[in-house]
Design a protein around this motif. Structure first.
Motif, PDB file in Angstrom:
ATOM      1  N   LEU A   1      24.200  30.829  63.147  1.00 42.41           N
ATOM      2  CA  LEU A   1      24.908  30.545  64.393  1.00 42.41           C
ATOM      3  C   LEU A   1      26.289  31.189  64.410  1.00 42.41           C
ATOM      4  O   LEU A   1      26.739  31.682  65.456  1.00 42.41           O
ATOM      5  CB  LEU A   1      25.030  29.033  64.593  1.00 42.41           C
ATOM      6  N   ALA A   2      26.965  31.181  63.275  1.00 43.06           N
ATOM      7  CA  ALA A   2      28.282  31.824  63.189  1.00 43.06           C
ATOM      8  C   ALA A   2      28.164  33.322  63.466  1.00 43.06           C
ATOM      9  O   ALA A   2      29.032  33.922  64.123  1.00 43.06           O
ATOM     10  CB  ALA A   2      28.895  31.581  61.824  1.00 43.06           C
ATOM     11  N   ALA A   3      27.098  33.933  62.976  1.00 41.25           N
ATOM     12  CA  ALA A   3      26.891  35.359  63.222  1.00 41.25           C
ATOM     13  C   ALA A   3      26.530  35.622  64.679  1.00 41.25           C
ATOM     14  O   ALA A   3      26.972  36.619  65.273  1.00 41.25           O
ATOM     15  CB  ALA A   3      25.790  35.885  62.305  1.00 41.25           C
ATOM     16  N   ILE A   4      25.751  34.733  65.289  1.00 42.07           N
ATOM     17  CA  ILE A   4      25.363  34.902  66.693  1.00 42.07           C
ATOM     18  C   ILE A   4      26.580  34.839  67.598  1.00 42.07           C
ATOM     19  O   ILE A   4      26.690  35.597  68.578  1.00 42.07           O
ATOM     20  CB  ILE A   4      24.323  33.831  67.084  1.00 42.07           C
TER      21      ILE A   4
ATOM     22  N   LEU B   1      15.574  27.796  64.089  1.00 41.35           N
ATOM     23  CA  LEU B   1      16.438  26.733  64.611  1.00 41.35           C
ATOM     24  C   LEU B   1      17.699  27.312  65.250  1.00 41.35           C
ATOM     25  O   LEU B   1      18.113  26.879  66.335  1.00 41.35           O
ATOM     26  CB  LEU B   1      16.809  25.767  63.486  1.00 41.35           C
ATOM     27  N   ALA B   2      18.301  28.304  64.605  1.00 40.32           N
ATOM     28  CA  ALA B   2      19.530  28.904  65.130  1.00 40.32           C
ATOM     29  C   ALA B   2      19.267  29.618  66.458  1.00 40.32           C
ATOM     30  O   ALA B   2      20.046  29.485  67.408  1.00 40.32           O
ATOM     31  CB  ALA B   2      20.118  29.879  64.109  1.00 40.32           C
TER      32      ALA B   2
ATOM     33  N   VAL C   1      18.293  42.284  70.763  1.00 41.98           N
ATOM     34  CA  VAL C   1      19.748  42.209  70.610  1.00 41.98           C
ATOM     35  C   VAL C   1      20.130  41.244  69.491  1.00 41.98           C
ATOM     36  O   VAL C   1      20.763  41.635  68.504  1.00 41.98           O
ATOM     37  CB  VAL C   1      20.428  41.773  71.930  1.00 41.98           C
ATOM     38  N   THR C   2      19.724  39.990  69.629  1.00 40.52           N
ATOM     39  CA  THR C   2      20.175  38.968  68.676  1.00 40.52           C
ATOM     40  C   THR C   2      19.661  39.227  67.262  1.00 40.52           C
ATOM     41  O   THR C   2      20.463  39.290  66.312  1.00 40.52           O
ATOM     42  CB  THR C   2      19.722  37.568  69.143  1.00 40.52           C
ATOM     43  N   ILE C   3      18.357  39.359  67.124  1.00 38.86           N
ATOM     44  CA  ILE C   3      17.790  39.516  65.774  1.00 38.86           C
ATOM     45  C   ILE C   3      18.296  40.764  65.061  1.00 38.86           C
ATOM     46  O   ILE C   3      18.699  40.698  63.901  1.00 38.86           O
ATOM     47  CB  ILE C   3      16.245  39.482  65.838  1.00 38.86           C
ATOM     48  N   PRO C   4      18.334  41.946  65.715  1.00 41.99           N
ATOM     49  CA  PRO C   4      18.897  43.113  65.018  1.00 41.99           C
ATOM     50  C   PRO C   4      20.355  42.929  64.599  1.00 41.99           C
ATOM     51  O   PRO C   4      20.767  43.433  63.552  1.00 41.99           O
ATOM     52  CB  PRO C   4      18.757  44.235  66.059  1.00 41.99           C
TER      53      PRO C   4
END
Length: 290
Positions: free
Chosen positions: A176-179, A88-89, A204-207
């Motif tokens: 989402l805060a981490a993204i 979802l995020a 990029v995002t997942i790592p």
């Protein structure tokens, strides 16, 4: 010693907090540990009986049945509560409309604010075989009414999915805060290398969410063996043998049967198992390495 007097005002401010934890957390914990080794009675002597309470719990076949239920439901909830919020995020992060993104975040977060009394009661009504909207939709398409909360076949999965539905928004907000804190230059560099949107998410995002994933894993692991509110509200006699968990076992032993010694022993077995599981998970995911 000089530093102690320098910050004495701060130490005085901490006294009420320490007192609160000593009175309402550590003392009951220590008292419970003592009771778990006693033949506890409301009135009269309470002789120490060693590990008899623990042995009686471990020899009880009902305990092992609820243990299996706890592992099944807890592990299922763990997987759902880790994967669905992440999906979802990542999906919301790709949405261009700020209004739609904020509205969706608010909607999926709302269930987390309600207690299981509210959420469980709502799902009991929604899944009712007679008047529930879920079964009405099934019948609308020509299907037969399903007893979701009266059938051994579906009960465990209902508990897992409703747990994921309730907590999905909270964990999604963490992701989402981490993204948001990911350095935009990483995406710019990926674009210059010709990366597609999926490749940006994958490489990029997942790592960059690894640290947040570890926090989510630890939080979910801590809750695997402590299921109670949801089961207490949504369970019934028809499905109790498939959904009753260890904390329900301690409730029935301690409150309904007033076998306080075995109930307390079962509670401390949960504490020890949770500590062991948490320590093992921490080591496996290398939590301290960031």
């Amino acid at each position: 010693m000089k530093a102690l007097f320098k910050y004495k005002a701060l130490y005085f401010m901490m006294i009420p907090i320490l007192a609160y934890f000593l009175i309402f957390s550590f003392y009951p914990l220590a008292r419970g540990l003592v009771i778990s080794f006693q033949d506890y009675r409301l009135i009269g002597d309470r002789p120490f009986i060693g590990f008899d309470n623990y042995l009686s719990v471990l020899k009880d076949p009902v305990f092992w049945e609820v243990f299996k239920n706890t592992i099944f439901i807890g592990a299922g909830s763990f997987i759902i509560n880790f994967i669905l919020p992440l999906i979802l995020a990542l999906s919301l992060n790709e949405v261009a409309s700020v209004w739609f993104k904020k509205m969706t975040q608010m909607i999926v977060y709302l269930p987390h604010l309600f207690s299981w009394v509210v959420v469980g009661g709502m799902w009991i009504l929604l899944l009712s075989p007679d008047t529930g909207i879920v079964n009405q939709i099934i019948q609308l398409f020509g299907g037969q009414s399903v007893g979701f909360l009266s059938s051994d076949r579906y009960a465990r999965f209902v508990m897992i999915l409703t747990s994921g539905w309730k907590e999905m928004g909270y964990t999604c907000i963490m992701y989402l805060a981490a993204i948001v804190n990911i350095n935009p230059s990483l995406y710019e560099a990926a674009s210059m290398d010709g990366a597609s949107r999926w490749q940006k998410v994958r490489f990029v995002t997942i790592p960059m969410l690894r640290s947040t994933m570890k926090v989510v894993i630890m939080l979910n692991v801590l809750g695997i063996l402590r299921l109670f509110d949801q089961i207490f509200v949504m369970s019934n006699g028809a499905i109790a043998n498939k959904v009753d968990v260890i904390m329900m076992y301690t409730y029935q032993k301690g409150i309904l049967e007033f076998s306080v010694g075995p109930a307390t022993a079962a509670g401390f077995l949960v504490i020890m198992a949770t500590f062991t599981l948490t320590y093992a998970t921490r080591a496996v995911i290398r939590y301290d390495e960031g």
